[in-house]
Design a protein around this motif. Structure first.
Motif, PDB file in Angstrom:
ATOM      1  N   PRO A 126       0.812  -1.224   0.000  1.00 47.08           N
ATOM      2  CA  PRO A 126       0.000   0.000   0.000  1.00 47.08           C
ATOM      3  C   PRO A 126       0.846   1.276   0.000  1.00 47.08           C
ATOM      4  CG  PRO A 126      -0.900  -1.587   1.543  1.00 47.08           C
ATOM      5  CD  PRO A 126       0.438  -2.112   1.104  1.00 47.08           C
ATOM      6  N   GLU A 127       1.903   1.286   0.804  1.00 47.76           N
ATOM      7  CA  GLU A 127       2.766   2.472   0.845  1.00 47.76           C
ATOM      8  C   GLU A 127       3.460   2.698  -0.498  1.00 47.76           C
ATOM      9  OE1 GLU A 127       1.981   1.137   4.906  1.00 47.76           O
ATOM     10  OE2 GLU A 127       2.768   0.047   3.182  1.00 47.76           O
ATOM     11  N   ALA A 128       3.941   1.614  -1.106  1.00 46.18           N
ATOM     12  CA  ALA A 128       4.604   1.728  -2.404  1.00 46.18           C
ATOM     13  C   ALA A 128       3.632   2.236  -3.466  1.00 46.18           C
ATOM     14  CB  ALA A 128       5.188   0.376  -2.817  1.00 46.18           C
ATOM     15  N   THR A 129       2.385   1.792  -3.379  1.00 47.05           N
ATOM     16  CA  THR A 129       1.364   2.232  -4.332  1.00 47.05           C
ATOM     17  C   THR A 129       1.010   3.696  -4.096  1.00 47.05           C
ATOM     18  OG1 THR A 129       0.489  -0.022  -4.440  1.00 47.05           O
ATOM     19  CG2 THR A 129      -0.960   1.749  -5.213  1.00 47.05           C
ATOM     20  N   GLU A 130       0.787   4.059  -2.853  1.00 45.35           N
ATOM     21  CA  GLU A 130       0.421   5.448  -2.537  1.00 45.35           C
ATOM     22  C   GLU A 130       1.497   6.438  -2.983  1.00 45.35           C
ATOM     23  OE1 GLU A 130      -0.429   5.275   1.653  1.00 45.35           O
ATOM     24  OE2 GLU A 130      -2.515   4.693   1.282  1.00 45.35           O
ATOM     25  N   ARG A 131       2.771   6.012  -2.964  1.00 47.28           N
ATOM     26  CA  ARG A 131       3.859   6.904  -3.399  1.00 47.28           C
ATOM     27  C   ARG A 131       3.776   7.264  -4.875  1.00 47.28           C
ATOM     28  NH1 ARG A 131       6.953   4.150   0.435  1.00 47.28           N
ATOM     29  NH2 ARG A 131       7.621   2.535  -1.010  1.00 47.28           N
ATOM     30  N   VAL A 132       3.149   6.399  -5.680  1.00 47.69           N
ATOM     31  CA  VAL A 132       3.203   6.625  -7.132  1.00 47.69           C
ATOM     32  C   VAL A 132       1.873   6.984  -7.788  1.00 47.69           C
ATOM     33  CG1 VAL A 132       5.228   5.147  -7.346  1.00 47.69           C
ATOM     34  CG2 VAL A 132       2.969   4.172  -7.767  1.00 47.69           C
ATOM     35  N   VAL A 133       0.751   6.730  -7.107  1.00 47.86           N
ATOM     36  CA  VAL A 133      -0.519   7.088  -7.749  1.00 47.86           C
ATOM     37  C   VAL A 133      -0.724   8.596  -7.682  1.00 47.86           C
ATOM     38  CG1 VAL A 133      -1.618   4.838  -7.405  1.00 47.86           C
ATOM     39  CG2 VAL A 133      -1.942   6.638  -5.696  1.00 47.86           C
ATOM     40  N   GLU A 134      -1.443   9.099  -8.676  1.00 40.62           N
ATOM     41  CA  GLU A 134      -1.743  10.527  -8.740  1.00 40.62           C
ATOM     42  C   GLU A 134      -3.044  10.847  -8.022  1.00 40.62           C
ATOM     43  OE1 GLU A 134      -1.640  10.359 -12.936  1.00 40.62           O
ATOM     44  OE2 GLU A 134       0.497  10.822 -13.051  1.00 40.62           O
ATOM     45  N   ARG A 135      -3.958   9.861  -8.003  1.00 42.58           N
ATOM     46  CA  ARG A 135      -5.234  10.011  -7.307  1.00 42.58           C
ATOM     47  C   ARG A 135      -5.601   8.682  -6.670  1.00 42.58           C
ATOM     48  NH1 ARG A 135      -9.375  12.175 -11.589  1.00 42.58           N
ATOM     49  NH2 ARG A 135      -8.100  10.941 -12.998  1.00 42.58           N
ATOM     50  N   LEU A 136      -5.989   8.743  -5.402  1.00 39.27           N
ATOM     51  CA  LEU A 136      -6.454   7.537  -4.715  1.00 39.27           C
ATOM     52  C   LEU A 136      -7.931   7.319  -5.001  1.00 39.27           C
ATOM     53  CD1 LEU A 136      -4.708   7.928  -1.253  1.00 39.27           C
ATOM     54  CD2 LEU A 136      -4.321   6.082  -2.896  1.00 39.27           C
ATOM     55  N   LEU A 137      -8.341   6.059  -5.012  1.00 35.67           N
ATOM     56  CA  LEU A 137      -9.742   5.671  -5.163  1.00 35.67           C
ATOM     57  C   LEU A 137     -10.114   4.835  -3.940  1.00 35.67           C
ATOM     58  CD1 LEU A 137      -9.663   4.678  -8.932  1.00 35.67           C
ATOM     59  CD2 LEU A 137     -10.710   6.717  -7.936  1.00 35.67           C
ATOM     60  N   PRO A 138     -10.418   5.479  -2.813  1.00 36.10           N
ATOM     61  CA  PRO A 138     -10.625   4.744  -1.567  1.00 36.10           C
ATOM     62  C   PRO A 138     -11.794   3.771  -1.580  1.00 36.10           C
ATOM     63  CG  PRO A 138     -11.122   7.081  -1.277  1.00 36.10           C
ATOM     64  CD  PRO A 138     -10.548   6.917  -2.652  1.00 36.10           C
ATOM     65  N   GLY A 139     -12.775   3.980  -2.447  1.00 38.95           N
ATOM     66  CA  GLY A 139     -13.928   3.086  -2.483  1.00 38.95           C
ATOM     67  C   GLY A 139     -13.567   1.642  -2.779  1.00 38.95           C
ATOM     68  N   PHE A 140     -12.537   1.418  -3.579  1.00 41.26           N
ATOM     69  CA  PHE A 140     -12.147   0.043  -3.905  1.00 41.26           C
ATOM     70  C   PHE A 140     -11.729  -0.712  -2.643  1.00 41.26           C
ATOM     71  CE2 PHE A 140     -12.086   1.786  -8.133  1.00 41.26           C
ATOM     72  CZ  PHE A 140     -12.410   0.710  -8.949  1.00 41.26           C
ATOM     73  N   GLY A 141     -10.822  -0.136  -1.866  1.00 40.17           N
ATOM     74  CA  GLY A 141     -10.374  -0.783  -0.635  1.00 40.17           C
ATOM     75  C   GLY A 141     -11.494  -0.940   0.367  1.00 40.17           C
TER      76      GLY A 141
END
Length: 165
Positions: free
Chosen positions: A80-95
């Protein structure tokens, strides 16, 4: 839709254990007409994960990038941390949906830290590391995936039914 699957596992990356989740996800996606164009297995190393996600998303070759593994609370679970570092926008609904639906099956779902987001025109979704958990969780959110990918590709259609004027 073209997809890539990234398995995060120290043991699988060294050949100590066979990857079950990547092949299970491939089969699940292909049953739904998705072309799985690339797969890889790398260790649970944050910089390596981020680097691979950037490489794949920035290439423009994949509409959907799925990761499997590293979403729990073990010290090596850093997806999750590695992903959050590179995404431009989070989509919290999926999680949120994946945790909510998984909780109906196991009390351990509450410790999942899976995230999803967008980089360039790619949708990136973290999934659990077990074959069953990975395929169940992509199933929980699948109804939204084609629509999200279409929007990322510039689909101009309205997202919902317009309200009467």
């Amino acid at each position: 839709m073209r997809a890539a699957i990234l398995t995060l596992s120290d043991r699988c990356s060294t050949g100590e254990r066979a990857d079950g989740s990547g092949p299970a996800l491939r089969a699940w996606l292909e049953e739904r007409g998705v072309t799985v164009a690339c797969t890889d297995v790398i260790p649970d190393e944050g910089p390596l994960i981020s680097e691979k996600l950037v490489e794949w998303a920035d290439s423009g070759l994949y509409d959907l990038i799925l990761t499997t593994g590293g979403t729990g609370v073990s010290p090596r679970d850093v997806t999750p941390e590695a992903t959050e570092r590179v995404v431009e926008r989070l989509l919290p609904g999926f999680g949120e949906v994946m945790r909510m639906e998984s909780l109906k099956k196991t009390p351990h779902a509450i410790i999942s830290r899976a995230v999803a987001g967008i980089r360039k025109n790619a949708l990136i979704i973290n999934l659990p590391g077990s074959p069953k958990g990975a395929t169940e969780n992509i199933g929980f959110v699948w109804a939204a995936v084609p629509h999200a990918v279409a929007k990322l590709q510039g689909d101009p259609e309205e997202c919902g039914t317009p309200l009467p004027r």
